[in-house]
Design a protein around this motif. Structure first.
Motif, PDB file in Angstrom:
ATOM      1  N   ASP A  25     -64.107  21.580 156.540  1.00  0.00           N
ATOM      2  CA  ASP A  25     -63.063  21.602 157.569  1.00  0.00           C
ATOM      3  C   ASP A  25     -61.713  22.037 157.022  1.00  0.00           C
ATOM      4  O   ASP A  25     -60.968  22.768 157.686  1.00  0.00           O
ATOM      5  CB  ASP A  25     -62.932  20.210 158.199  1.00  0.00           C
ATOM      6  CG  ASP A  25     -64.103  19.867 159.102  1.00  0.00           C
ATOM      7  OD1 ASP A  25     -64.107  20.325 160.246  1.00  0.00           O
ATOM      8  OD2 ASP A  25     -65.008  19.141 158.653  1.00  0.00           O
ATOM      9  N   THR A  85     -68.223  26.489 159.185  1.00  0.00           N
ATOM     10  CA  THR A  85     -68.328  25.787 157.911  1.00  0.00           C
ATOM     11  C   THR A  85     -69.778  25.808 157.447  1.00  0.00           C
ATOM     12  O   THR A  85     -70.693  26.162 158.198  1.00  0.00           O
ATOM     13  CB  THR A  85     -67.851  24.330 158.030  1.00  0.00           C
ATOM     14  OG1 THR A  85     -68.790  23.595 158.841  1.00  0.00           O
ATOM     15  CG2 THR A  85     -66.461  24.254 158.642  1.00  0.00           C
ATOM     16  N   SER A  99     -67.513  23.523 163.163  1.00  0.00           N
ATOM     17  CA  SER A  99     -67.675  22.622 162.027  1.00  0.00           C
ATOM     18  C   SER A  99     -68.879  21.700 162.173  1.00  0.00           C
ATOM     19  O   SER A  99     -69.203  20.962 161.243  1.00  0.00           O
ATOM     20  CB  SER A  99     -66.409  21.770 161.840  1.00  0.00           C
ATOM     21  OG  SER A  99     -65.297  22.587 161.550  1.00  0.00           O
TER      22      SER A  99
END
Length: 452
Positions: free
Chosen positions: A192, A147, A127
């Motif tokens: 997330d 992500t 992330s």
């Protein structure tokens, strides 16, 4: 500071929040919090199943990993392996901590060893920035989820510029577009929250460990339409093979992996009568479904993964052959093609091949042909199977006649009618059964039930 971390600090969710998003509400229990050194670890449940997980605090000491944090990560992986449950990691780090020197490097070595020996599914969720060892670690696992804001690379942009004078941004060096196209990242999430959702979904296709049974869910009906509806009238027209797969799967749902890598081969998870299956299919939308070095590499990875975790395979074959050319030879198409052959030949899970329209030459063999060990080989009535396509064949065997003025198109038509219909291959025993498209799901489900 870290040895390789040269990305500006970011402001993503805290490690605890990422773990809470993964686990069922109220089930997370931390472990070794006092000695985590920027790493929070513990266990909880994902849709009722026990799972271990760890997460790094990217803001702790510059996002670097020290020996204590490394020990926490390694022990979490080892604990998951001992318990026989999946493990999910949330790395967020610039690599080894400079102040600790070799001790920090050996921390990564212990993590790498734990990952290499583990017999449980391992998922990494990226992330934020990950560099050096923090980027190596995810690729030692089974799946990588990134992500849109994530970046991962061995060496960051500033050091690259200093050493090679190449100027490049962090996203262009190791963002999700880069790693989605090269096969490092298997799923790309918006943020997330979406990453946690994808990870939870992915876990539902995987067993607790190698040798365990993949989780079963309540069966759902397929969409109900004929799977051949997706095929165009002309063989020269393309279509999306995912539409065929969806017509065969419970609820028409599939979770595609690495969709931007080797687009001419689609790999995905789905279910038939509640049982997880891996789908591997030639994608006619790209390169006409031809196999190439990248597609063979992707296919071998997926076949090996499904076999390791006991997930049956459904192979949808529709390919004119391997892509020819010097570029492919230079890319090692022989080596990668052999890897896909070997993966299918060694696989022990039930695997059913369905030839949809065409399958020629080595590509017919490599897409899980009968004599490569397929559990069952099916073909639709209008499919064609042969050494090569009709036009290419007559250009070789009838070359002199064509040079003398014979109509190549008519010769190709005659060759196709005599040699390529699937009934010929089926009559010789090279295809187990010619089935109507609407009966395909039932035949696959029967094989999976027998192999359960």
């Amino acid at each position: 500071m870290s040895a390789v971390f040269d990305v500006a600090p970011d402001h993503h969710l805290a490690a605890r929040a990422r773990l809470e998003l993964l686990f069922d509400p109220g089930t997370f229990r931390p472990m070794r919090t006092a000695v985590g050194d920027g790493v929070l670890a513990g266990s909880g449940r994902v849709r009722g199943r026990p799972v271990c997980a760890w997460a790094q605090d990217g803001g702790h000491k510059g996002g670097s990993l020290g020996s204590a944090g490394g020990e926490t990560i390694a022990r979490t992986i080892e604990r998951a392996d001992t318990l026989g449950v999946p493990v999910v990691g949330f790395p967020h780090s610039g690599g080894a901590r400079l102040q600790e020197g070799v001790a920090a490097l050996t921390a990564y070595a212990r993590i790498f060893r734990a990952q290499s020996l583990a017999t449980v599914p391992m998922i990494s969720v990226i992330s934020g920035p990950c560099a050096g060892g923090a980027a190596y670690s995810p690729t030692l696992g089974d799946f990588v989820v990134m992500t849109q804001e994530a970046v991962m690379f061995l060496t960051g942009p500033k050091i690259i510029e200093r050493v090679t004078r190449e100027q490049i941004s962090a996203p262009d060096l190791g963002g999700p577009k880069v790693h989605g196209a090269n096969g490092v990242s298997h799923l790309v999430a918006r943020d997330d929250v979406h990453a946690a959702e994808l990870t939870r979904e992915l876990l539902m296709f995987l067993p607790d460990r190698i040798g365990a049974t993949p989780p079963l869910v309540v069966p759902a009906d397929a969409p109900g339409h004929d799977p051949s509806d997706a095929l165009p009238a002309s063989d020269r027209q393309v279509y999306d093979v995912r539409d065929v797969a969806a017509a065969l799967l419970d609820g028409g749902e599939l979770l595609e992996l690495a969709p931007k890598w080797a687009r001419n081969l689609t790999v995905a998870f789905g279910r038939i009568e509640g049982r997880p299956v891996g789908v591997i299919a030639n994608q006619a939308r790209y390169l006409g479904g031809c196999l190439d070095a990248a597609a063979a590499e992707k296919g071998a990875w997926f076949v090996n993964l499904c076999d390791r975790f006991g997930i049956p395979l459904v192979v949808l074959s529709d390919t004119p052959g391997f892509l020819p050319g010097a570029t492919q030879e230079q890319a090692g198409v022989l080596r990668h093609g052999a890897s896909l052959l070997r993966a299918f030949a060694r696989a022990t899970v039930p695997r059913v091949t369905v030839t949809l329209r065409q399958a020629y030459g080595g590509a017919h063999i490599v897409m899980n042909s009968r004599d490569l060990g397929a559990t069952l080989t099916l073909a639709w009535p209008d499919a064609r199977i042969g050494v090569m396509g009709a036009r290419q064949a007559v250009e070789l065997v009838r070359r002199r006649e064509i040079e003398a003025g014979a109509d190549a198109a008519l010769l190709a038509e005659a060759y196709a009618a005599e040699h390529l219909p699937v009934r010929i291959a089926a009559a010789a025993g090279f295809v187990d059964e010619v089935v109507a498209p609407q009966d395909t799901r039932d035949r696959i489900a029967h094989v999976l039930e027998l192999g359960a």
